[in-house]
Write a protein that holds these residues in place. Structure first.
Motif, PDB file in Angstrom:
ATOM      1  N   GLY A 142     -16.509  27.777  -2.314  1.00 38.67           N
ATOM      2  CA  GLY A 142     -17.065  29.078  -2.110  1.00 38.67           C
ATOM      3  C   GLY A 142     -15.937  30.243  -1.745  1.00 38.67           C
ATOM      4  O   GLY A 142     -16.297  31.267  -1.340  1.00 38.67           O
ATOM      5  N   LEU A 143     -14.582  29.752  -1.776  1.00 34.15           N
ATOM      6  CA  LEU A 143     -13.577  30.569  -1.749  1.00 34.15           C
ATOM      7  C   LEU A 143     -13.759  31.244  -0.387  1.00 34.15           C
ATOM      8  O   LEU A 143     -13.252  32.226   0.158  1.00 34.15           O
ATOM      9  CB  LEU A 143     -13.600  31.857  -2.363  1.00 34.15           C
ATOM     10  N   ILE A 164     -18.463  33.514  -5.139  1.00 34.12           N
ATOM     11  CA  ILE A 164     -18.514  34.393  -3.957  1.00 34.12           C
ATOM     12  C   ILE A 164     -19.842  35.255  -3.946  1.00 34.12           C
ATOM     13  O   ILE A 164     -20.550  35.313  -4.757  1.00 34.12           O
ATOM     14  CB  ILE A 164     -17.588  35.516  -4.295  1.00 34.12           C
ATOM     15  N   ALA A 165     -19.740  35.519  -2.486  1.00 28.92           N
ATOM     16  CA  ALA A 165     -21.141  36.272  -2.046  1.00 28.92           C
ATOM     17  C   ALA A 165     -20.986  37.828  -2.261  1.00 28.92           C
ATOM     18  O   ALA A 165     -21.582  38.451  -1.140  1.00 28.92           O
ATOM     19  CB  ALA A 165     -21.361  35.815  -0.515  1.00 28.92           C
ATOM     20  N   LEU A 189     -14.420  32.529 -11.622  1.00 25.60           N
ATOM     21  CA  LEU A 189     -15.010  33.155 -10.711  1.00 25.60           C
ATOM     22  C   LEU A 189     -16.278  33.593 -10.925  1.00 25.60           C
ATOM     23  O   LEU A 189     -16.831  34.168 -12.268  1.00 25.60           O
ATOM     24  CB  LEU A 189     -14.170  34.380 -10.190  1.00 25.60           C
ATOM     25  N   VAL A 190     -17.329  33.353 -10.047  1.00 26.90           N
ATOM     26  CA  VAL A 190     -18.897  33.476 -10.361  1.00 26.90           C
ATOM     27  C   VAL A 190     -19.383  34.237  -9.079  1.00 26.90           C
ATOM     28  O   VAL A 190     -19.162  34.008  -8.102  1.00 26.90           O
ATOM     29  CB  VAL A 190     -19.650  32.143 -10.595  1.00 26.90           C
ATOM     30  N   THR A 191     -20.295  35.388  -9.471  1.00 27.38           N
ATOM     31  CA  THR A 191     -21.097  36.026  -8.544  1.00 27.38           C
ATOM     32  C   THR A 191     -22.371  36.267  -9.294  1.00 27.38           C
ATOM     33  O   THR A 191     -22.247  36.513 -10.470  1.00 27.38           O
ATOM     34  CB  THR A 191     -20.399  37.136  -7.968  1.00 27.38           C
ATOM     35  N   GLU A 192     -23.318  36.506  -8.430  1.00 30.62           N
ATOM     36  CA  GLU A 192     -24.855  37.183  -8.958  1.00 30.62           C
ATOM     37  C   GLU A 192     -24.934  38.755  -8.521  1.00 30.62           C
ATOM     38  O   GLU A 192     -25.778  39.323  -8.867  1.00 30.62           O
ATOM     39  CB  GLU A 192     -25.790  36.492  -8.378  1.00 30.62           C
ATOM     40  N   HIS A 193     -23.761  39.275  -8.008  1.00 31.52           N
ATOM     41  CA  HIS A 193     -23.866  40.554  -7.196  1.00 31.52           C
ATOM     42  C   HIS A 193     -23.051  41.634  -8.205  1.00 31.52           C
ATOM     43  O   HIS A 193     -22.011  41.273  -8.784  1.00 31.52           O
ATOM     44  CB  HIS A 193     -23.387  40.492  -5.969  1.00 31.52           C
ATOM     45  N   PRO A 194     -23.833  42.779  -8.192  1.00 32.51           N
ATOM     46  CA  PRO A 194     -22.799  43.855  -9.008  1.00 32.51           C
ATOM     47  C   PRO A 194     -21.481  44.287  -8.498  1.00 32.51           C
ATOM     48  O   PRO A 194     -21.407  43.848  -7.151  1.00 32.51           O
ATOM     49  CB  PRO A 194     -23.805  45.175  -8.936  1.00 32.51           C
ATOM     50  N   ARG A 202     -27.047  37.587   4.539  1.00 38.76           N
ATOM     51  CA  ARG A 202     -28.014  37.052   3.743  1.00 38.76           C
ATOM     52  C   ARG A 202     -27.326  36.791   2.387  1.00 38.76           C
ATOM     53  O   ARG A 202     -28.274  35.872   1.763  1.00 38.76           O
ATOM     54  CB  ARG A 202     -29.111  38.166   3.515  1.00 38.76           C
ATOM     55  N   HIS A 203     -26.316  37.071   1.776  1.00 38.06           N
ATOM     56  CA  HIS A 203     -25.727  36.691   0.337  1.00 38.06           C
ATOM     57  C   HIS A 203     -25.203  35.243   0.662  1.00 38.06           C
ATOM     58  O   HIS A 203     -25.310  34.554  -0.535  1.00 38.06           O
ATOM     59  CB  HIS A 203     -24.794  37.560   0.150  1.00 38.06           C
TER      60      HIS A 203
END
Length: 360
Positions: A142-143, A164-165, A189-194, A202-203
């Motif tokens: 999770g870096l 990442i959050a 590198l992966v995220t679900e956030h814009p 909460r992320h």
């Protein structure tokens, strides 16, 4: 998948009060994101509220921003959407990624642990990551400070995935800026956030489900009781993945979480060979790459006011299992799911881990 459908799916998941579960239910019911978007206001009205959908221009601007950063989208249903993550309850319908997407299709192992880790634990995590890389595995973490940083440092040359959050253009913690750039360049590198999203408390539990979902097994190197690393381990176990832990001194509070995991049945890990033996070969039944399987039963449309009232009467501020609500009301699961979806879109219902719901 057409470009319009891709845009509509991103609009749907970016709409207020629509999460991974409601996204799947809407897609199961309406078939396309465009039809789902058109139905949201009416469904929310039935639940006693006002439904909103994301503005198309705002989502188009987000897509343009992501592309300018060298990132791309993986949508659930894409051939290269990570197949193990696709099995996870509440898997994100849209990911923003930068780097080598093919890494997610290889055998992946998550390494997580304390942010305030001891020097010995950091060294062990770095060595373990190197050994896993030499064995052909990709390391997921999770870096964060501590164990996560050591895990990425040990595996960035052989293959690593950082989840990442925050937005793909945001660095947290700041001291990992160079490492995050290296992961995006040489790993994934992966995220679900814009883009632009700042890391909020909460992320991080949501990020942890992605870490657990990408991997065939999760190794906890050092963790205090009630730490975020134990959340990742719990999510891995609930998804049927291997949970592994490195034992530590009972005198060190940072080792108590790992020792407790081992007491509860986690596999004791001493080296990379132990990990590779534990995860074994990938079960073919877990691989359904490129297939969109909306697990939710399609919601029905014909709900009487009496049925709606009976379902709502079983809900309260304390989270209740959805299957228990179905059992107690005696109604068809599709009717219960319809009412829950309407309440959620109206802003009157919250969803919790373990398929539980509560009224606001």
């Amino acid at each position: 998948m057409s470009e319009q459908e891709r845009l509509d799916r991103l609009r749907l998941i970016r709409s207020p009060r629509i999460g991974p579960v409601s996204f799947r239910q809407l897609m199961a019911r309406f078939g396309t994101a465009g039809e789902a978007l058109r139905a949201v206001p009416d469904l929310a009205a039935r639940g006693g509220g006002k439904g909103q959908v994301a503005d198309a221009r705002a989502v188009e601007a987000e897509i343009a921003r992501s592309r300018s950063l060298g990132a791309r989208y993986l949508l659930m249903g894409d051939a290269d959407y990570p197949f193990l993550l696709d099995q996870m309850e509440g898997a994100p319908p849209a990911l923003i990624v930068k780097g080598d997407v093919a890494l997610a299709a290889r055998s992946c192992v998550a390494i997580v642990g304390a942010r305030n880790a001891s020097a010995a634990a950091c060294r062990f995590a770095r060595t373990l990551a190197q050994e896993l890389g030499q064995a052909g595995a990709v390391v997921v973490s999770g870096l964060a400070r501590g164990i996560d940083t050591a895990a990425h440092q040990g595996s960035v040359a052989s293959g690593t995935i950082g989840v990442i959050a925050c937005g793909i253009d945001v660095v947290f913690p700041p001291e990992n800026a160079e490492l995050q750039d290296q992961v995006a360049r040489d790993g994934l590198l992966v995220t679900e956030h814009p883009p632009g999203t700042q890391p909020l408390a909460r992320h991080f539990p949501a990020r942890n489900r992605i870490i657990a979902g990408l991997a065939a097994g999760t190794v906890v190197v050092e963790a205090a009781p009630k730490s975020g690393s134990l959340i990742t381990a719990r999510l891995a176990g609930e998804a049927g993945r291997e949970v592994m832990a490195v034992p530590g001194s009972p005198l060190d509070p940072r080792a108590q979480g790992c020792n407790q995991l081992i007491r509860e049945g986690a596999i004791l890990i001493q080296n990379g060979g132990d990990v590779m033996e534990a995860i074994g070969s990938l079960d073919a039944r877990m691989v359904r790459q490129g297939r969109m399987d909306f697990l939710a039963e399609p919601a029905g449309t014909d709900v009487t006011e009496q049925e709606r009232a009976a379902i709502i009467a079983l809900l309260g501020p304390a989270p209740a299992p959805v299957d228990e609500v179905m059992r107690l009301c005696g109604l068809a699961p599709s009717l219960v799911q319809t009412v829950l979806l309407e309440l959620e879109l109206a802003g009157r219902l919250d969803r919790h881990a373990g398929s539980r719901v509560s009224l606001r």
